[in-house]
Motif scaffolding. Sequence first.
Motif, short mmCIF file in Angstrom:
data_model
loop_
_atom_site.label_atom_id
_atom_site.label_comp_id
_atom_site.label_asym_id
_atom_site.label_seq_id
_atom_site.Cartn_x
_atom_site.Cartn_y
_atom_site.Cartn_z
N TYR A 70 26.58 -33.97 15.99
CA TYR A 70 24.45 -34.08 16.03
C TYR A 70 24.44 -34.24 18.00
CZ TYR A 70 20.49 -36.63 15.12
OH TYR A 70 19.25 -37.38 15.19
N PRO A 71 22.97 -34.07 18.21
CA PRO A 71 22.60 -33.20 17.12
C PRO A 71 22.89 -31.84 17.03
CG PRO A 71 20.91 -33.68 19.31
CD PRO A 71 22.41 -34.40 19.15
N TRP A 72 21.71 -30.90 16.22
CA TRP A 72 22.23 -29.40 15.55
C TRP A 72 22.76 -29.47 17.03
CZ3 TRP A 72 24.77 -26.16 12.58
CH2 TRP A 72 24.84 -25.18 12.85
N ARG A 73 23.96 -28.09 17.03
CA ARG A 73 23.94 -27.67 18.66
C ARG A 73 23.76 -26.68 19.11
NH1 ARG A 73 28.68 -30.31 22.15
NH2 ARG A 73 27.37 -29.93 23.53
N TRP A 74 23.71 -25.86 17.81
CA TRP A 74 23.60 -23.98 18.14
C TRP A 74 22.63 -23.35 18.85
CZ3 TRP A 74 27.35 -20.52 18.00
CH2 TRP A 74 26.38 -19.20 17.21
N ILE A 75 21.46 -24.49 18.50
CA ILE A 75 20.09 -23.43 19.92
C ILE A 75 20.34 -23.75 20.80
CG2 ILE A 75 18.96 -23.94 17.29
CD1 ILE A 75 17.80 -26.81 18.63
N GLU A 76 21.41 -24.40 21.67
CA GLU A 76 21.20 -25.42 22.77
C GLU A 76 21.96 -23.44 23.87
OE1 GLU A 76 23.95 -27.84 23.99
OE2 GLU A 76 22.96 -29.35 22.81
N GLU A 77 21.28 -23.52 24.69
CA GLU A 77 21.35 -22.13 25.51
C GLU A 77 22.03 -22.47 26.60
OE1 GLU A 77 17.39 -20.34 26.57
OE2 GLU A 77 16.77 -20.44 24.45
N PRO A 78 22.50 -21.12 26.83
CA PRO A 78 22.30 -19.84 26.53
C PRO A 78 23.22 -19.78 25.27
CG PRO A 78 23.74 -19.70 28.18
CD PRO A 78 23.38 -21.09 28.65
N TRP A 79 23.38 -19.33 24.59
CA TRP A 79 24.50 -18.56 23.57
C TRP A 79 25.56 -17.95 24.13
CZ3 TRP A 79 20.36 -17.27 20.02
CH2 TRP A 79 19.40 -18.75 19.14
N PRO A 80 26.57 -17.70 23.89
CA PRO A 80 27.66 -17.13 24.17
C PRO A 80 27.31 -15.72 24.74
CG PRO A 80 28.55 -18.39 22.93
CD PRO A 80 27.28 -18.60 22.50
N TRP A 81 26.75 -14.85 23.60
CA TRP A 81 26.39 -13.82 24.43
C TRP A 81 25.36 -13.09 25.41
CZ3 TRP A 81 26.07 -15.56 19.48
CH2 TRP A 81 24.55 -15.75 19.08
N GLU A 82 24.74 -14.17 25.56
CA GLU A 82 23.89 -14.07 26.82
C GLU A 82 24.30 -14.49 27.45
OE1 GLU A 82 20.11 -15.20 23.82
OE2 GLU A 82 21.02 -17.10 25.06
N ILE A 83 25.35 -14.65 28.36
CA ILE A 83 25.74 -14.81 29.88
C ILE A 83 26.13 -14.04 30.45
CG2 ILE A 83 28.42 -16.10 30.69
CD1 ILE A 83 28.18 -17.76 28.15
N GLN A 84 25.85 -14.00 31.60
CA GLN A 84 25.68 -13.31 32.78
C GLN A 84 26.88 -13.71 33.45
OE1 GLN A 84 23.39 -10.06 32.08
NE2 GLN A 84 23.12 -10.88 30.94
#
Length: 85
Positions: A70-84
């Motif tokens: 808690y809280p729902w963490r999926w919306i935290e950025e960056p998402w794994p595929w967005e990492i440069q």
Amino acid sequence: MDSRQLQLLHEIMALEFTAIELNLYLDTHPEEQEPLNEYNQVTERLNQLKAHYEHLYGPLVSYGFSPSEYPWRWIEEPWPWEIQF
């Protein structure tokens, strides 16, 4: 994103690559014990690293594969595929 997070992602990606390669090898050589042992060791280490990463930084995947604190963490950025890298 801190350097430790990037390091963990690199380790996870390397182990995933190794697991895929061993999986493909074992598809054509199912009777070989040593590659199977190595596959099982890689898989165990990969699962440990993924759990550690998710504990520190949130889920790597969603849809029932990774529980969330808690809280729902999926919306935290960056998402794994967005990492440069």
